[in-house]
Design a protein around this motif. Structure first.
Motif, PDB file in Angstrom:
ATOM      1  N   GLY A 247     -17.405 -53.331 -35.649  1.00 20.80           N
ATOM      2  CA  GLY A 247     -16.690 -53.580 -36.898  1.00 20.80           C
ATOM      3  C   GLY A 247     -17.588 -53.489 -38.113  1.00 20.80           C
ATOM      4  N   ASP A 248     -17.145 -52.756 -39.120  1.00 22.95           N
ATOM      5  CA  ASP A 248     -17.901 -52.673 -40.377  1.00 22.95           C
ATOM      6  C   ASP A 248     -17.689 -53.914 -41.236  1.00 22.95           C
ATOM      7  OD1 ASP A 248     -18.956 -49.990 -40.011  1.00 22.95           O
ATOM      8  OD2 ASP A 248     -16.884 -49.318 -40.238  1.00 22.95           O
ATOM      9  N   SER A 249     -16.539 -54.552 -41.072  1.00 20.36           N
ATOM     10  CA  SER A 249     -16.226 -55.753 -41.840  1.00 20.36           C
ATOM     11  C   SER A 249     -15.976 -56.919 -40.896  1.00 20.36           C
ATOM     12  CB  SER A 249     -14.975 -55.521 -42.693  1.00 20.36           C
ATOM     13  OG  SER A 249     -13.829 -55.406 -41.854  1.00 20.36           O
ATOM     14  N   LEU A 250     -16.044 -58.132 -41.445  1.00 23.68           N
ATOM     15  CA  LEU A 250     -15.757 -59.314 -40.641  1.00 23.68           C
ATOM     16  C   LEU A 250     -14.304 -59.295 -40.169  1.00 23.68           C
ATOM     17  CD1 LEU A 250     -16.771 -62.029 -39.539  1.00 23.68           C
ATOM     18  CD2 LEU A 250     -16.054 -63.076 -41.703  1.00 23.68           C
ATOM     19  N   VAL A 251     -13.407 -58.782 -40.985  1.00 26.93           N
ATOM     20  CA  VAL A 251     -11.996 -58.692 -40.601  1.00 26.93           C
ATOM     21  C   VAL A 251     -11.847 -57.819 -39.351  1.00 26.93           C
ATOM     22  CG1 VAL A 251      -9.733 -57.796 -41.286  1.00 26.93           C
ATOM     23  CG2 VAL A 251     -11.105 -59.111 -42.923  1.00 26.93           C
ATOM     24  N   GLU A 252     -12.509 -56.680 -39.355  1.00 25.03           N
ATOM     25  CA  GLU A 252     -12.410 -55.775 -38.204  1.00 25.03           C
ATOM     26  C   GLU A 252     -13.056 -56.386 -36.971  1.00 25.03           C
ATOM     27  OE1 GLU A 252     -13.605 -51.173 -36.959  1.00 25.03           O
ATOM     28  OE2 GLU A 252     -14.216 -51.992 -38.912  1.00 25.03           O
ATOM     29  N   MET A 253     -14.209 -56.998 -37.140  1.00 20.54           N
ATOM     30  CA  MET A 253     -14.901 -57.619 -36.010  1.00 20.54           C
ATOM     31  C   MET A 253     -14.069 -58.756 -35.420  1.00 20.54           C
ATOM     32  SD  MET A 253     -18.758 -59.219 -35.929  1.00 20.54           S
ATOM     33  CE  MET A 253     -19.457 -59.903 -34.416  1.00 20.54           C
ATOM     34  N   THR A 254     -13.447 -59.554 -36.289  1.00 14.32           N
ATOM     35  CA  THR A 254     -12.603 -60.662 -35.829  1.00 14.32           C
ATOM     36  C   THR A 254     -11.388 -60.141 -35.064  1.00 14.32           C
ATOM     37  OG1 THR A 254     -13.303 -62.016 -37.707  1.00 14.32           O
ATOM     38  CG2 THR A 254     -11.289 -62.677 -36.578  1.00 14.32           C
ATOM     39  N   ARG A 255     -10.817 -59.056 -35.529  1.00  8.62           N
ATOM     40  CA  ARG A 255      -9.673 -58.460 -34.837  1.00  8.62           C
ATOM     41  C   ARG A 255     -10.074 -58.014 -33.430  1.00  8.62           C
ATOM     42  NH1 ARG A 255      -8.295 -55.080 -38.613  1.00  8.62           N
ATOM     43  NH2 ARG A 255      -9.366 -53.254 -37.792  1.00  8.62           N
ATOM     44  N   ASN A 256     -11.229 -57.399 -33.305  1.00  8.88           N
ATOM     45  CA  ASN A 256     -11.708 -56.968 -31.993  1.00  8.88           C
ATOM     46  C   ASN A 256     -11.984 -58.163 -31.084  1.00  8.88           C
ATOM     47  OD1 ASN A 256     -11.629 -54.390 -33.048  1.00  8.88           O
ATOM     48  ND2 ASN A 256     -13.822 -54.289 -33.470  1.00  8.88           N
TER      49      ASN A 256
ATOM     50  N   GLY B 232     -18.113 -58.956 -45.821  1.00  2.00           N
ATOM     51  CA  GLY B 232     -17.161 -60.059 -45.913  1.00  2.00           C
ATOM     52  C   GLY B 232     -17.623 -61.331 -45.237  1.00  2.00           C
ATOM     53  N   THR B 233     -18.777 -61.306 -44.543  1.00  2.00           N
ATOM     54  CA  THR B 233     -19.289 -62.519 -43.919  1.00  2.00           C
ATOM     55  C   THR B 233     -19.749 -63.491 -44.997  1.00  2.00           C
ATOM     56  OG1 THR B 233     -20.062 -61.264 -41.991  1.00  2.00           O
ATOM     57  CG2 THR B 233     -20.979 -63.471 -42.306  1.00  2.00           C
ATOM     58  N   PRO B 234     -19.264 -64.733 -45.006  1.00  2.00           N
ATOM     59  CA  PRO B 234     -19.721 -65.702 -46.010  1.00  2.00           C
ATOM     60  C   PRO B 234     -21.208 -66.004 -45.826  1.00  2.00           C
ATOM     61  CG  PRO B 234     -17.698 -66.443 -44.949  1.00  2.00           C
ATOM     62  CD  PRO B 234     -18.198 -65.291 -44.140  1.00  2.00           C
ATOM     63  N   ILE B 235     -21.958 -65.968 -46.913  1.00  2.00           N
ATOM     64  CA  ILE B 235     -23.384 -66.276 -46.877  1.00  2.00           C
ATOM     65  C   ILE B 235     -23.656 -67.417 -47.853  1.00  2.00           C
ATOM     66  CG2 ILE B 235     -25.726 -65.422 -47.258  1.00  2.00           C
ATOM     67  CD1 ILE B 235     -24.347 -64.128 -44.849  1.00  2.00           C
ATOM     68  N   ASN B 236     -24.116 -68.526 -47.306  1.00  2.00           N
ATOM     69  CA  ASN B 236     -24.380 -69.731 -48.087  1.00  2.00           C
ATOM     70  C   ASN B 236     -25.889 -69.937 -48.192  1.00  2.00           C
ATOM     71  OD1 ASN B 236     -24.873 -72.487 -48.801  1.00  2.00           O
ATOM     72  ND2 ASN B 236     -22.769 -72.994 -48.234  1.00  2.00           N
ATOM     73  N   VAL B 237     -26.429 -69.812 -49.394  1.00  5.15           N
ATOM     74  CA  VAL B 237     -27.870 -69.958 -49.604  1.00  5.15           C
ATOM     75  C   VAL B 237     -28.335 -71.363 -49.251  1.00  5.15           C
ATOM     76  CG1 VAL B 237     -29.705 -69.924 -51.338  1.00  5.15           C
ATOM     77  CG2 VAL B 237     -27.955 -68.139 -51.349  1.00  5.15           C
ATOM     78  N   GLU B 238     -27.536 -72.369 -49.572  1.00  5.53           N
ATOM     79  CA  GLU B 238     -27.924 -73.745 -49.293  1.00  5.53           C
ATOM     80  C   GLU B 238     -28.089 -73.981 -47.793  1.00  5.53           C
ATOM     81  OE1 GLU B 238     -25.115 -76.346 -51.092  1.00  5.53           O
ATOM     82  OE2 GLU B 238     -25.725 -75.873 -53.148  1.00  5.53           O
ATOM     83  N   ALA B 239     -27.270 -73.321 -46.979  1.00  4.38           N
ATOM     84  CA  ALA B 239     -27.390 -73.472 -45.526  1.00  4.38           C
ATOM     85  C   ALA B 239     -28.704 -72.879 -45.036  1.00  4.38           C
ATOM     86  CB  ALA B 239     -26.209 -72.799 -44.830  1.00  4.38           C
ATOM     87  N   ILE B 240     -29.126 -71.773 -45.630  1.00  4.64           N
ATOM     88  CA  ILE B 240     -30.422 -71.183 -45.272  1.00  4.64           C
ATOM     89  C   ILE B 240     -31.543 -72.131 -45.656  1.00  4.64           C
ATOM     90  CG2 ILE B 240     -31.970 -69.213 -45.604  1.00  4.64           C
ATOM     91  CD1 ILE B 240     -29.514 -67.514 -46.278  1.00  4.64           C
ATOM     92  N   ASP B 241     -31.467 -72.687 -46.862  1.00  5.41           N
ATOM     93  CA  ASP B 241     -32.497 -73.612 -47.330  1.00  5.41           C
ATOM     94  C   ASP B 241     -32.575 -74.860 -46.461  1.00  5.41           C
ATOM     95  OD1 ASP B 241     -33.317 -71.965 -49.384  1.00  5.41           O
ATOM     96  OD2 ASP B 241     -32.122 -72.968 -50.925  1.00  5.41           O
TER      97      ASP B 241
ATOM     98  N   GLY C  41     -27.831 -57.231 -50.760  1.00  8.91           N
ATOM     99  CA  GLY C  41     -26.934 -57.292 -49.618  1.00  8.91           C
ATOM    100  C   GLY C  41     -25.856 -58.359 -49.679  1.00  8.91           C
ATOM    101  N   VAL C  42     -25.860 -59.192 -50.737  1.00 10.74           N
ATOM    102  CA  VAL C  42     -24.857 -60.256 -50.866  1.00 10.74           C
ATOM    103  C   VAL C  42     -24.346 -60.251 -52.305  1.00 10.74           C
ATOM    104  CG1 VAL C  42     -24.416 -62.742 -50.741  1.00 10.74           C
ATOM    105  CG2 VAL C  42     -25.956 -61.663 -49.083  1.00 10.74           C
ATOM    106  N   ARG C  43     -23.036 -60.357 -52.451  1.00 11.03           N
ATOM    107  CA  ARG C  43     -22.429 -60.436 -53.779  1.00 11.03           C
ATOM    108  C   ARG C  43     -21.325 -61.482 -53.765  1.00 11.03           C
ATOM    109  NH1 ARG C  43     -18.150 -57.426 -56.643  1.00 11.03           N
ATOM    110  NH2 ARG C  43     -18.624 -57.511 -58.885  1.00 11.03           N
ATOM    111  N   HIS C  44     -21.396 -62.394 -54.703  1.00 11.99           N
ATOM    112  CA  HIS C  44     -20.378 -63.441 -54.842  1.00 11.99           C
ATOM    113  C   HIS C  44     -20.168 -64.209 -53.539  1.00 11.99           C
ATOM    114  CE1 HIS C  44     -18.546 -60.964 -58.388  1.00 11.99           C
ATOM    115  NE2 HIS C  44     -19.751 -61.462 -58.667  1.00 11.99           N
ATOM    116  N   GLY C  45     -21.290 -64.462 -52.826  1.00 16.09           N
ATOM    117  CA  GLY C  45     -21.219 -65.289 -51.633  1.00 16.09           C
ATOM    118  C   GLY C  45     -20.799 -64.584 -50.366  1.00 16.09           C
ATOM    119  N   GLN C  46     -20.670 -63.256 -50.409  1.00 18.57           N
ATOM    120  CA  GLN C  46     -20.262 -62.521 -49.210  1.00 18.57           C
ATOM    121  C   GLN C  46     -21.193 -61.335 -48.972  1.00 18.57           C
ATOM    122  OE1 GLN C  46     -16.118 -61.429 -49.577  1.00 18.57           O
ATOM    123  NE2 GLN C  46     -15.455 -63.389 -48.733  1.00 18.57           N
TER     124      GLN C  46
END
Length: 389
Positions: free
Chosen positions: A369-378, A25-34, A62-67
């Motif tokens: 946390g396995d997901s960003l939601v879980e990690m954010t909650r912690n 669920g972590t957003p991954i932006n290719v343009e930011a990497i570039d 490891g990334v699908r539809h930007g996440q």
């Protein structure tokens, strides 16, 4: 656990990196990497290789539809110079002359050539050069850009700037966050003082005319880092040690300073340690100064992280130093490979990546946390704990 590995040679087909531990669920932006890849290539004093390569990342898994999916993220950066090296760097056996194979027999002082050749028994030092090259750092910057995107979800920002180059100025610059953030994107050396930058550029031009190279000092600053990353309980867990190792692994970095570091050794304790205060409105402790650079006892203390890397001059000189041919054992000028006059701004971008990777690993260790939601909650639960302290 957040970790990464890279593969690839300087003139091979591509650089490859695998990043593990990015929560689903972590957003991954290719343009930011570039953008970070472009920043690594840019800067006054860079050489011909930077005019050839136009680094762009391809995400292979490891990334699908930007996440992020939570699975390993595979990254690839193609080497545009590969067509000129296909025979030299071919995987399959090739019957090439020494000249055709571009064999390296005259090690460069200051490079890994000789030490690596002796260690691995390589009779062609290109076997060492190709992996020891700073070209590998492009893959690290891509991994660091992924780490930055995870950290941004928790309010962490990371910037770098050049504070000394070729001995100019005599004492490294001291800038606050706002001044660093205000450095224009097109600043030739990513230096926060325009007049000092002009002097640095003149020094680079002089070194280029002389066939020489220059080192310098860059500083990486991390803002918004929560208190409590790292630990005092084991040397392996001390975050200052992990950051120092990460920065020392950057090609040509020969020293690392956290906070006022070296200067602290010559000052009395009253001028070194940061006095503690409490903000009742914010319900948080803070330090009146930040000489410690955001770390105490191997643990982040909530202040800005400030880490400096001291970069030696690049070891490939157009006016070569004396060396010895490994076959004839006769004195000879060192080999010359296409190179830069200086790469201090680029080293700062690599430093950003390494800080981001270390911080992302520490965040994952603490908040899981396995997901960003879980990690954010912690993470939010931990902030509540801090406010209640």
């Amino acid at each position: 656990m957040f970790r990464f590995t890279t593969a690839g040679e300087s003139h091979g087909r591509a650089l490859i990196a695998i990043v593990e531990g990015v929560p689903a669920g972590t957003p991954i932006n290719v343009e930011a990497i570039d953008r970070d890849l472009e920043r690594r290539q840019w800067g006054y004093g860079r050489g011909g290789r930077m005019r050839i390569e136009r680094d762009r990342v391809q995400i292979l898994s490891g990334v699908r539809h930007g996440q992020a999916l939570g699975s390993p993220i595979a990254l690839m950066i193609e080497n545009r110079d590969w067509p000129n090296w296909q025979e030299v760097m071919a995987v399959e056996p090739r019957a090439l002359s020494s000249e055709e194979a571009r064999q390296l027999k005259r090690p460069r002082p200051g490079h890994a050539d000789l030490a690596g050749g002796l260690k691995y028994g390589a009779r062609d030092l290109r076997d060492i050069l190709e992996r020891a090259s700073a070209r590998e750092s492009a893959a690290r910057v891509a991994c660091g850009a992924v780490a930055k995107q995870l950290l941004a979800e928790f309010g962490v920002e990371i910037l770098s700037h050049v504070i000394q180059l070729g001995g100019i100025p005599t004492e490294p610059l001291e800038l606050d966050w706002a001044s660093i953030a205000a450095i224009p994107d097109d600043a030739p050396l990513r230096c926060g003082d325009a007049e000092v930058e002009k002097l640095m550029i003149a020094r680079i031009d002089e070194a280029r005319r002389e066939g020489d190279t220059l080192g310098g000092v860059f500083e990486v600053v991390g803002r918004g880092v929560v208190v409590g990353l790292g630990s005092h309980v084991s040397w392996r867990e001390k975050l200052d040690g992990r950051l120092a190792q990460a920065f020392m692994s950057i090609p040509a970095v020969k020293a690392v300073e956290i906070g006022i570091g070296v200067r602290a050794a010559s000052l009395p304790g009253s001028e070194v340690h940061d006095e503690i205060a409490y903000d009742a409105a914010e319900r948080k402790f803070f330090h009146r100064t930040n000489r410690a650079g955001g770390l105490e006892g191997g643990i982040t203390n909530g202040e800005e992280l400030r880490v400096r890397g001291y970069l030696k001059p690049i070891s490939t000189l157009r006016r070569p130093l004396r060396s010895v041919d490994i076959e004839t054992k006769e004195e000879s000028a060192a080999a010359y490979e296409r190179s830069d006059t200086t790469a201090v701004p680029a080293a700062g971008v690599i430093g950003e990546a390494m800080m981001a990777i270390v911080l992302a690993a520490a965040m994952r260790e603490k908040f899981g946390g396995d997901s960003l939601v879980e990690m954010t909650r912690n993470f939010q639960a931990y902030l509540d704990q801090l406010r209640a302290y």
